[in-house]
Scaffold this motif. Structure first.
Motif, PDB file in Angstrom:
ATOM      1  N   ALA A   1       0.810  -1.218   0.000  1.00 22.81           N
ATOM      2  CA  ALA A   1       0.000   0.000   0.000  1.00 22.81           C
ATOM      3  C   ALA A   1       0.841   1.265   0.000  1.00 22.81           C
ATOM      4  O   ALA A   1       0.337   2.346  -0.349  1.00 22.81           O
ATOM      5  N   ALA A   2       2.111   1.158   0.383  1.00 25.05           N
ATOM      6  CA  ALA A   2       3.020   2.312   0.377  1.00 25.05           C
ATOM      7  C   ALA A   2       4.434   1.799   0.166  1.00 25.05           C
ATOM      8  O   ALA A   2       4.861   0.846   0.842  1.00 25.05           O
ATOM      9  N   VAL A   3       5.153   2.407  -0.763  1.00 24.16           N
ATOM     10  CA  VAL A   3       6.499   1.942  -1.104  1.00 24.16           C
ATOM     11  C   VAL A   3       7.426   3.128  -1.331  1.00 24.16           C
ATOM     12  O   VAL A   3       6.984   4.241  -1.639  1.00 24.16           O
ATOM     13  N   VAL A   4       8.716   2.861  -1.191  1.00 29.98           N
ATOM     14  CA  VAL A   4       9.760   3.822  -1.550  1.00 29.98           C
ATOM     15  C   VAL A   4      10.771   3.080  -2.410  1.00 29.98           C
ATOM     16  O   VAL A   4      11.215   1.976  -2.068  1.00 29.98           O
ATOM     17  N   THR A   5      11.135   3.678  -3.529  1.00 29.92           N
ATOM     18  CA  THR A   5      12.105   3.066  -4.422  1.00 29.92           C
ATOM     19  C   THR A   5      12.953   4.162  -5.063  1.00 29.92           C
ATOM     20  O   THR A   5      12.726   5.355  -4.829  1.00 29.92           O
ATOM     21  N   GLY A   6      13.921   3.757  -5.848  1.00 30.15           N
ATOM     22  CA  GLY A   6      14.805   4.725  -6.467  1.00 30.15           C
ATOM     23  C   GLY A   6      14.548   4.888  -7.956  1.00 30.15           C
ATOM     24  O   GLY A   6      13.984   4.010  -8.611  1.00 30.15           O
ATOM     25  N   TYR A   7      14.953   6.042  -8.465  1.00 30.21           N
ATOM     26  CA  TYR A   7      14.942   6.281  -9.908  1.00 30.21           C
ATOM     27  C   TYR A   7      16.142   7.157 -10.214  1.00 30.21           C
ATOM     28  O   TYR A   7      16.199   8.328  -9.797  1.00 30.21           O
ATOM     29  N   GLY A   8      17.137   6.594 -10.904  1.00 28.40           N
ATOM     30  CA  GLY A   8      18.367   7.329 -11.112  1.00 28.40           C
ATOM     31  C   GLY A   8      19.012   7.653  -9.772  1.00 28.40           C
ATOM     32  O   GLY A   8      19.163   6.790  -8.917  1.00 28.40           O
ATOM     33  N   SER A   9      19.348   8.916  -9.576  1.00 28.71           N
ATOM     34  CA  SER A   9      19.921   9.354  -8.306  1.00 28.71           C
ATOM     35  C   SER A   9      18.862   9.815  -7.315  1.00 28.71           C
ATOM     36  O   SER A   9      19.197  10.221  -6.200  1.00 28.71           O
ATOM     37  N   GLY A  10      17.587   9.775  -7.726  1.00 28.22           N
ATOM     38  CA  GLY A  10      16.512  10.264  -6.883  1.00 28.22           C
ATOM     39  C   GLY A  10      15.715   9.154  -6.236  1.00 28.22           C
ATOM     40  O   GLY A  10      16.028   7.973  -6.363  1.00 28.22           O
ATOM     41  N   ARG A  11      14.661   9.571  -5.546  1.00 32.49           N
ATOM     42  CA  ARG A  11      13.823   8.636  -4.804  1.00 32.49           C
ATOM     43  C   ARG A  11      12.358   8.922  -5.104  1.00 32.49           C
ATOM     44  O   ARG A  11      11.947  10.058  -5.377  1.00 32.49           O
ATOM     45  N   VAL A  12      11.564   7.856  -5.006  1.00 36.28           N
ATOM     46  CA  VAL A  12      10.136   7.918  -5.312  1.00 36.28           C
ATOM     47  C   VAL A  12       9.371   7.289  -4.154  1.00 36.28           C
ATOM     48  O   VAL A  12       9.572   6.112  -3.846  1.00 36.28           O
ATOM     49  N   GLY A  13       8.507   8.066  -3.512  1.00 41.04           N
ATOM     50  CA  GLY A  13       7.672   7.576  -2.424  1.00 41.04           C
ATOM     51  C   GLY A  13       6.208   7.614  -2.838  1.00 41.04           C
ATOM     52  O   GLY A  13       5.716   8.675  -3.254  1.00 41.04           O
ATOM     53  N   LEU A  14       5.528   6.469  -2.730  1.00 44.82           N
ATOM     54  CA  LEU A  14       4.172   6.348  -3.248  1.00 44.82           C
ATOM     55  C   LEU A  14       3.259   5.723  -2.202  1.00 44.82           C
ATOM     56  O   LEU A  14       3.660   4.823  -1.463  1.00 44.82           O
TER      57      LEU A  14
END
Length: 255
Positions: free
Chosen positions: A203-216
């Motif tokens: 239901a909630a995740v954090v992952t990376g994209y390139g040098s950044g981060r994505v929280g959903l």
């Protein structure tokens, strides 16, 4: 009226800017001290009240963000230049994914470049769907996104406002929910699952994209008391914002 389906017009957004705490133009970003800046989209691809709730959540987070609304009706545009001064870009909840994407697709490259270069993306409900591809910004590698209500053994089967139970870091909690996203990380994908639905789906995740981060997040940790009152709902845990703050701080963390 359901806050999810009532889309905020650009003219209305500009008219209430001062009353909602918006800044007086891009110069604000250079004059507001050393607190990190969070840009929050506000406009016709977001629902009424959703952008303001996300902004309030960010201002109350431990990192102490200053916030600025950006979008077609705002004094700050969503652009590479405005993103360059931000630590976070937040995409709030809204209406239909494909309709929202038609309004946002012109900014896809700017958002991708921002995150790939080290920025942070926060997606709440619709904003989480838009992190995916086809349609979406294309910020996820190895994480699928789909509607929770369509998944096997889901406890919610319609798009009405409701409250769902989740396990947030293993602790039972309750959250405002309206047709939120379910995340399916592929084996081997570097992803942190902060919360799961009763089905065990993320239901909630954090992952990376390139040098950044994505929280959903699929449900709405930013929902304040007015959301529950308007929908005739209550939260057994009370109105708390610690889950949203955990999402934010976990996204910013580099370890």
């Amino acid at each position: 009226m359901n806050r999810w389906r009532f889309l905020l017009g650009a003219g209305a957004a500009a008219g209430v800017l001062a009353a909602l705490g918006g800044a007086a133009g891009a110069g604000y970003m250079k004059l507001s001290g050393d607190r990190p800046l969070a840009l929050i989209y506000r406009g016709p691809a977001a629902c009424a009240g959703c952008s303001e709730a996300v902004a309030a959540l960010l201002r109350g987070a431990p990192s102490g963000f200053r916030t600025e609304f950006c979008g077609p009706g705002e004094q700050v545009a969503l652009s590479a230049d405005s993103l360059a001064g931000a630590s976070v870009y937040a995409q709030p909840g809204g209406g239909d994914v494909r309709q929202a994407w038609r309004r946002m697709r012109g900014h896809a490259e700017e958002v991708r470049n921002f995150v790939h270069g080290g920025g942070n993306y926060l997606g709440f409900c619709l904003g989480a769907y838009l992190a995916a591809a086809d349609p979406g910004f294309g910020l996820l590698a190895g994480v699928g996104v789909e509607g929770y209500i369509y998944s096997a053994e889901a406890t919610v089967h319609d798009q009405d406002d409701t409250v769902v139970g989740v396990a947030w870091r293993g602790r039972r909690r309750h959250m405002f929910f309206q047709d939120g996203a379910l995340f399916r990380p592929k084996p081997g994908t570097p992803v942190t699952v902060l919360a799961t639905y009763d089905t065990g789906g993320a239901a909630a995740v954090v992952t990376g994209y390139g040098s950044g981060r994505v929280g959903l997040v699929g449900p709405h940790p930013e929902a304040d008391r007015s959301w529950y009152d308007d929908a005739g709902l209550s939260n057994p845990d009370g109105i708390q914002f610690d889950l949203g703050h955990d999402l934010i701080e976990s996204t910013l963390r580099r370890d």
